[in-house]
Scaffold this motif. Structure first.
Motif, PDB file in Angstrom:
ATOM      1  N   VAL A 251      -1.536 -10.853   4.409  1.00 33.70           N
ATOM      2  CA  VAL A 251      -1.639 -11.281   5.858  1.00 33.70           C
ATOM      3  C   VAL A 251      -2.159 -12.622   6.696  1.00 33.70           C
ATOM      4  CG1 VAL A 251      -3.806 -10.292   7.475  1.00 33.70           C
ATOM      5  CG2 VAL A 251      -2.761  -8.835   5.819  1.00 33.70           C
ATOM      6  N   MET A 252      -2.538 -13.961   5.703  1.00 36.16           N
ATOM      7  CA  MET A 252      -2.998 -14.679   5.519  1.00 36.16           C
ATOM      8  C   MET A 252      -1.605 -15.029   6.273  1.00 36.16           C
ATOM      9  SD  MET A 252      -5.007 -17.558   3.818  1.00 36.16           S
ATOM     10  CE  MET A 252      -5.779 -19.378   4.348  1.00 36.16           C
TER      11      MET A 252
ATOM     12  N   ARG B 255      -0.524 -15.344   9.682  1.00 38.60           N
ATOM     13  CA  ARG B 255      -0.978 -16.000  10.918  1.00 38.60           C
ATOM     14  C   ARG B 255      -0.445 -17.175  11.463  1.00 38.60           C
ATOM     15  NH1 ARG B 255      -4.206 -12.866  10.474  1.00 38.60           N
ATOM     16  NH2 ARG B 255      -6.245 -12.577  10.646  1.00 38.60           N
ATOM     17  N   ASN B 256       0.838 -18.338  10.810  1.00 42.08           N
ATOM     18  CA  ASN B 256       1.707 -19.008  11.049  1.00 42.08           C
ATOM     19  C   ASN B 256       2.872 -18.228  11.305  1.00 42.08           C
ATOM     20  OD1 ASN B 256      -0.075 -20.624   9.636  1.00 42.08           O
ATOM     21  ND2 ASN B 256       0.545 -20.096   7.490  1.00 42.08           N
ATOM     22  N   THR B 257       3.183 -16.927  11.703  1.00 43.88           N
ATOM     23  CA  THR B 257       4.482 -17.161  12.525  1.00 43.88           C
ATOM     24  C   THR B 257       3.834 -16.732  13.894  1.00 43.88           C
ATOM     25  OG1 THR B 257       3.586 -14.154  12.158  1.00 43.88           O
ATOM     26  CG2 THR B 257       4.869 -15.416  10.288  1.00 43.88           C
ATOM     27  N   GLU B 258       5.184 -16.882  14.676  1.00 43.72           N
ATOM     28  CA  GLU B 258       4.725 -17.169  16.850  1.00 43.72           C
ATOM     29  C   GLU B 258       4.874 -15.887  17.146  1.00 43.72           C
ATOM     30  OE1 GLU B 258       5.395 -19.767  19.300  1.00 43.72           O
ATOM     31  OE2 GLU B 258       5.679 -20.122  17.564  1.00 43.72           O
TER      32      GLU B 258
ATOM     33  N   ARG C 126       2.753 -14.005  16.061  1.00 43.05           N
ATOM     34  CA  ARG C 126       0.770 -13.158  16.219  1.00 43.05           C
ATOM     35  C   ARG C 126       0.637 -13.836  17.251  1.00 43.05           C
ATOM     36  NH1 ARG C 126      -3.275 -10.859  14.080  1.00 43.05           N
ATOM     37  NH2 ARG C 126      -5.373 -12.790  14.305  1.00 43.05           N
ATOM     38  N   ARG C 127       0.984 -14.774  18.385  1.00 45.18           N
ATOM     39  CA  ARG C 127       0.317 -14.281  19.926  1.00 45.18           C
ATOM     40  C   ARG C 127       0.343 -13.691  20.654  1.00 45.18           C
ATOM     41  NH1 ARG C 127       0.413 -21.122  20.700  1.00 45.18           N
ATOM     42  NH2 ARG C 127       2.881 -20.955  19.747  1.00 45.18           N
TER      43      ARG C 127
ATOM     44  N   THR D 244      -0.096 -10.425  19.505  1.00 45.98           N
ATOM     45  CA  THR D 244      -1.293  -9.640  18.679  1.00 45.98           C
ATOM     46  C   THR D 244      -2.476  -9.630  19.917  1.00 45.98           C
ATOM     47  OG1 THR D 244      -0.458  -9.416  16.664  1.00 45.98           O
ATOM     48  CG2 THR D 244      -2.351  -8.405  17.067  1.00 45.98           C
TER      49      THR D 244
ATOM     50  N   SER E  15      -3.796  -9.863   1.091  1.00 46.72           N
ATOM     51  CA  SER E  15      -4.032 -10.597   1.367  1.00 46.72           C
ATOM     52  C   SER E  15      -3.974 -12.134   1.778  1.00 46.72           C
ATOM     53  CB  SER E  15      -6.084 -10.550   0.890  1.00 46.72           C
ATOM     54  OG  SER E  15      -6.687 -11.615   1.525  1.00 46.72           O
ATOM     55  N   ASP E  16      -2.978 -12.045   1.595  1.00 47.54           N
ATOM     56  CA  ASP E  16      -2.307 -13.563   0.920  1.00 47.54           C
ATOM     57  C   ASP E  16      -0.911 -13.248   2.408  1.00 47.54           C
ATOM     58  OD1 ASP E  16      -3.238 -14.988  -0.245  1.00 47.54           O
ATOM     59  OD2 ASP E  16      -2.565 -14.708  -2.533  1.00 47.54           O
TER      60      ASP E  16
END
Lengths: 223, 223, 223, 223, 223
Positions: D192-193, D196-199, D201-202, D204, D189-190
């Motif tokens: 995956v969280m 979220r802060n990686t570029e 992700r935009r 997805t 879970s950590d």
């Protein structure tokens, strides 16, 4: 009258088990339901829905005084218990609920406000969940008041259409449930069409599913 | 003819109970339904739908005069009551309804207007709910009229395709229900494809689910 | 061959009643269906779908000549009637249909065109509904032709993958149904992946739900 | 090991008929299923899902060698046939499948790659369908590689979480299915969280519905 | 208390089989369930939901210590096994779950933190899945902290409303599940309405479906 009134709009579909009953048994069941409705809430009004919607046979509008914070819990539990008598024959489809609250945009009482506890009801009843966009809440109060004024003025021209707004923030998915009473569906349809031309419409996020019901006395419901 | 006509398009799926009947019992039931349809509305037309849609076996198009505001309530209650005879075997899938209204974009009657009460019907019937975007209603009336003119001109080139527009604002989730009658589905499909190239298409918010039916006489429905 | 061919892709799920039959009864039913398919259309091909999709056991691809506008009505009514024999055991899940039409972007016949009436079929069959964005139709024809050329060139590199495009404008919710035949799913998957890099992809609005089937002879279907 | 491996993740819900069996009958059925799984694929792993999801009781992960293009057809047909023995009691909810393929962004084998045919499995298994936006595929390969590098670096810090990527382009609605094995759900879970802060992700588009399963030996499944 | 607590919120609908039981049998079943809940988790709280939602009769909130990574697997399997006793009469509708975790935005314990293992519960319980937009995670930590401060300040003004945040990244479709306890639904509704005016609201992607339950002791549940 209480400051806060809990309103619950619940739609039901007759289950297959109901359609397996014969005519006399069905009527007998509807008679039991009509009797039971007296105990289900402070007041309960009945509306037929099908064929207005394909997923719903009838709508129950129940209301309770709710100034005391424990009243909602008592009301809901009692409602569930009474309704459990008929759940074999009657399936809940949708419930929409919330509490009344003084409007921040228009002061005082209006002739067009609906009183849930009044005995005489209009022929047609229209309800839908309602939410505004995020942008709406981040605008200045002045801008919002201006757009609400345009909305309210138009509503006043249709003086025989009455309205009830309840607040569902944090209680259900929508922010509000809007209810209208009218004697003339075509006139009501015209009002909704004219509201499309107002600036505030930009900030409507959700106004479906809409439910249209036709008022029934207990006798009409029993048939 | 009445100024306002209530039109109801209702689709039905035979329930599992129907498929458990044998051939003779099914035919007998369809005969009962065909007989009952005479009482259900001023006029009711029948269309077969499956395999055009997987969730629907047939479509009933019912129409009533509705100049008097109480007529819709009477019509709907009577419809529900008559239909309740067959609900064990026949499940409502979707109902689309509304009232006719003079168009604000084109004046007068056209040869391409559908008369619901006419006895002879075209072979194919296509309906869908229809809504325009918020932006459409906030544009100038001139701009809207211009785009509607482009739309209307194209429709006139397909002179043997007839149309009925009903208004559902505030009655159901959509703003309109559009219906077409044609003797040639390929020609109708070409019209819809050509309408993709018109400017007004930008302002279409919703035009699904689309339902295509094939006209059936009572005899054909009974089979 | 007819100018216009009506193609119907219909997916079915065995109902609980089917799974209550024993093995011999199920086989007997599949034998009846296999026999009946000869009458259901000019040609019908069978594909197994589960476990490729969880909601579908098999897919029927039926085709009819349809130059005469009345043929679609006759075909659809006959299909519904024949299928009604097995509806107790077999539930329709989805139907996708439309008519063939000469392409406006590529002239003439190609080796990669699918002929629905051919006897020998490829092992794998992939179909999906397809719609383009509103912007696509409002661009110049030159721009559209350019993007289609890029698309067509790529398709030609996969010369053993065959294609059938049918038009559903105004007949169902999608604009087209695309079908592919291939002997190699991995190769087909590569083609679809490479098409992601083409400019025209920007204008794809809808290309789901996708259905992948595996060809079955009548004998294989009976099992 | 084969170059291409076909992986199928299928989720099942016990049907009402199963819950009407008594405890001994249910156990007997699960024993039959556990036995049958040996024939269903080259390897099949079992995971319990409820209460992790409300619509699913268990998940079967099956894998086959698939270098030969006909193997997928044989595998799928055989799977459907074996599973048909229990369909009365076990309903398919969702199937996700595709083929392995060498990555275009990271060369060579990694310790974190999942081998479907390995005997020992981790306690937790997480899968979801995955698609990237249209924009992703129209960016330069350099830009994409840079964003993937950021993603891969983060994944390597969680060295005890293993991964399997399969390609579904043109086979199902999604582009990929991603699977993870872990002994520690909180650690996963950590990860995956933090992603979220990686570029990247935009870009997805889709990463739901996510399915979390708990590994069961055949004995644990029988219970 | 454990560092990590596994919380599971599961909603259930009585199945048709339940409604076919008579009153005494239904009560007997609820008594069995009430007894069984002691074994299902370290603690389980019961809430009635209908008529607050139409698809749910009751909600079970279960919690377990979960510092050891194997505990979640044991907890889930045990939960599924115990619940299987009643699945004939009780159908899972939705499960929402995740683990507690120290907040990155507010340090230390607060009086408004919910302790799942506490014996006395508030009358009303509100939960919903929660996800933030992609943009949120790509903003600077300072900007996010500022917006969270505005949010936290408002929450502190409603000091008698308690909160529990669990993390679901990579475990379910949502990122978090938010739970609130309150003795006054109208006050809670006001809090949610006021939160609409905060800047952080722009970055809420998902906060539905919301579930409102009314606390029941075991005796009240049995009825």
């Amino acid at each position: 009258m209480a400051e806060r009134i809990l309103n619950l709009y619940a739609t039901y579909l007759y289950s297959p088990a109901y359609w397996y009953l014969d005519d006399a048994e069905r009527k007998c069941l509807r008679m039991e339901i009509a009797d039971g409705l007296r105990e289900i809430a402070k007041t309960t009004h009945v509306y037929s829905v099908f064929p207005s919607r394909s997923d719903t046979d009838f709508l129950l509008w129940s209301a309770w005084d709710a100034d005391d914070p424990t009243q909602a819990a008592i009301a809901m539990k009692n409602y569930a218990k009474t309704m459990s008598t008929w759940r074999k024959f009657v399936q809940p489809v949708q419930t929409l609920w919330g509490f009344t609250k003084p409007s921040m945009y228009s002061k005082g009482k209006s002739e067009q406000d609906i009183d849930p506890f009044e005995g005489v009801r209009s022929k047609y009843f229209v309800i839908y969940p309602f939410s505004k966009t995020k942008e709406w809440y981040l605008m200045s109060l002045d801008a919002r008041q201006g757009m609400m004024n345009e909305h309210i003025k138009l509503g006043k021209q249709f003086f025989d259409i009455k309205q009830l707004l309840i607040y569902s923030f944090g209680l259900q998915d929508q922010e509000f449930v809007v209810a209208y009473e009218t004697e003339d569906l075509v006139k009501f349809s015209d009002l909704v069409m004219q509201l499309r031309n107002t600036e505030g419409r930009r900030y409507t996020l959700l106004d479906t599913p809409l439910i249209t019901g036709i008022h029934q006395t207990a006798e009409e419901f029993v048939g």
